[in-house]
Design a protein around this motif. Structure first.
Motif, mmCIF file in Angstrom:
data_model
loop_
_atom_site.group_PDB
_atom_site.id
_atom_site.type_symbol
_atom_site.label_atom_id
_atom_site.label_comp_id
_atom_site.label_asym_id
_atom_site.label_seq_id
_atom_site.Cartn_x
_atom_site.Cartn_y
_atom_site.Cartn_z
ATOM 1 N N GLN A 2 0.824 -1.203 0.000
ATOM 2 C CA GLN A 2 0.000 0.000 0.000
ATOM 3 C C GLN A 2 0.866 1.264 0.000
ATOM 4 N N ALA B 14 3.956 1.570 -0.862
ATOM 5 C CA ALA B 14 4.724 1.688 -2.101
ATOM 6 C C ALA B 14 3.838 2.281 -3.195
ATOM 7 N N HIS B 15 2.593 1.849 -3.241
ATOM 8 C CA HIS B 15 1.685 2.390 -4.245
ATOM 9 C C HIS B 15 1.392 3.861 -3.990
ATOM 10 N N THR B 16 1.236 4.198 -2.733
ATOM 11 C CA THR B 16 1.028 5.607 -2.388
ATOM 12 C C THR B 16 2.202 6.444 -2.856
ATOM 13 N N ARG B 17 3.361 5.913 -2.642
ATOM 14 C CA ARG B 17 4.591 6.552 -3.083
ATOM 15 C C ARG B 17 4.563 6.790 -4.589
ATOM 16 N N VAL B 18 4.194 5.753 -5.347
ATOM 17 C CA VAL B 18 4.126 5.876 -6.806
ATOM 18 C C VAL B 18 3.125 6.962 -7.191
ATOM 19 N N ILE B 19 2.011 6.973 -6.510
ATOM 20 C CA ILE B 19 0.978 7.960 -6.819
ATOM 21 C C ILE B 19 1.478 9.359 -6.514
ATOM 22 N N MET C 133 4.574 10.351 -6.473
ATOM 23 C CA MET C 133 5.588 10.710 -7.467
ATOM 24 C C MET C 133 4.943 11.079 -8.800
ATOM 25 N N SER C 134 3.804 10.458 -9.077
ATOM 26 C CA SER C 134 3.158 10.698 -10.376
ATOM 27 C C SER C 134 2.361 11.990 -10.410
#
Lengths: 234, 234
Positions: free
Chosen positions: A136, A138-143, A145-146
């Motif tokens: 979760q 890690a996905h938040t991180r990706v979001i 960054m995006s």
DNA sequence: GATCTTCTTTGCGCTGAGGCAAAGTCTGTT
DNA sequence: AACAGACTTTGCCTCAGCGCAAAGAAGATC
């Protein structure tokens, strides 16, 4: 190694719902180690011989790119597991884990994992629950960054650190281990220069106070506004 | 629903090492469903009542930010599990899963998970192994977002899609489901405009051929050079 | 086959944030 | 108390990539 006993781990969320006897059996097989600041707990690509529980201190998990840039994957606080590569079907560690402060960890040989998994179902479930939380994150991180600007990402990172390792002082909430501009840059995908500029600006506005390897959040609420992008540049 | 039998799932990596009788027991409790292109398999925040196995088609997993931007978390190919929130200690789905093409999925009620976990250890281990791979992927994604330029990220994304869902044609390797510039932008944290410009440039150089919702990689090796940043802009 | 809709391309200007460079400051050491 | 080394600040310049805008295909619909 002397007397490890269950009081070390009782009450931690990974061991929630376990009988005292089981805690004893688990602790009984652990080895306790001290790791000095800046020393590795384990290293990327190394055979994942052990998994660990952080008892005291802070650990930074860092991945290095082929061309030598470092990206911080997460910071670990006391009570969290690390190095559980075997539980996820890997035989080597995927990253470097470095003590961000002097640490105390418990270590178990990885080959115990299958036994633990078979005998302590709630330990297993709790562990995978924490893996779920990491995924979760890690996905938040990706979001982030995006979709966010650097300013927002740095603000989010500070708030996360504060939540995870904040200690109240009279000036505000201090991040309770040494952390440099460079470290923050590696968490947020920017440069130490930009982090420094942001912290300076925020200090002028009274949001934070910072010094050498040290950050205190003075006004978390206003910093949250910055993190959410609800503040125009001044 | 008729005759689901183990031939549907035998040979998939999540079921590796399982006895035929166990496969029968697992398939026997599944329900098969068809999902039309652009329809959801499950939705963010929804109660995670079921977990799924994709048998045919392609699914896009998307998270929406509060302010309405979408970020694609991953693409799922046949043979992969999805919606396993319960196995990771969650009770709601963390994202939207949308059919990127017409799909066939098997669905099991989430409450079966504990039973499966207890009775089919290799299924459990395989599942967590795939979770480990996802965590790995997510971290790779963070690292790419932190250290690479848009051009490299888009190239990496195309190569990943090709590897995962590529079909050989006489022109090159076609990504085997409809994918728009916007979709690629949501995977890489950029805009459809930038993706369009990159694809145009690459087409001029003969690296790819692309059309409406369609991308064919003509020269994977040269695209890999771009992905690795070992090519100067022309 | 004409119209509508959705997807794609491309031009132009702007700016957030990185790169480079140099100076400043703190801490521990000799 | 002076020095060395590590960390931080700040100025200046540059540019990758976004936002905006408008026009151009390619299917879909009737």
């Amino acid at each position: 190694m002397g007397s490890l006993d269950r009081s070390l781990i009782a009450g931690l969320s990974v061991f929630e719902g376990m009988a005292a006897a089981d805690l004893d059996r688990i602790v009984g097989q652990a080895r306790s180690m001290r790791i000095a600041k800046d020393q590795p707990v384990f290293e990327q690509e190394q055979d994942a011989h052990s998994f660990f529980l952080l008892l005291d201190g802070h650990v930074r998990v860092v991945k290095s790119t082929p061309d030598g840039q470092d990206v911080t994957v997460r910071y670990i606080s006391p009570g969290e597991l690390l190095g559980i590569a075997h539980a996820l079907g890997r035989t080597t560690y995927p990253a470097n884990a470095i003590a961000a402060a002097d640490c105390v960890v418990l270590a178990w040989p990885s080959q115990l994992w299958p036994t633990f998994a078979a005998n302590f179902p709630s330990f297993t479930a709790n562990t995978y629950k924490s893996v779920g939380a990491r995924l979760q994150d890690a996905h938040t991180r990706v979001i982030e960054m995006s979709t966010e600007q650097v300013e927002q990402r740095v603000a989010h990172a500070l708030l996360k650190l504060v939540k995870q390792s904040g200690r109240k002082t009279e000036e505000g909430i201090l991040i309770d281990f040494p952390i440099s501009r460079q470290d923050i840059a590696e968490m947020t995908g920017t440069t130490l220069h930009t982090v420094s500029r942001l912290l300076s600006a925020w200090e002028d506005q009274g949001l934070v106070k910072s010094g050498r390897q040290k950050v205190t959040v003075v006004e978390p609420h206003r910093l949250l506004l910055v993190a959410e992008g609800r503040v125009e540049k001044g």
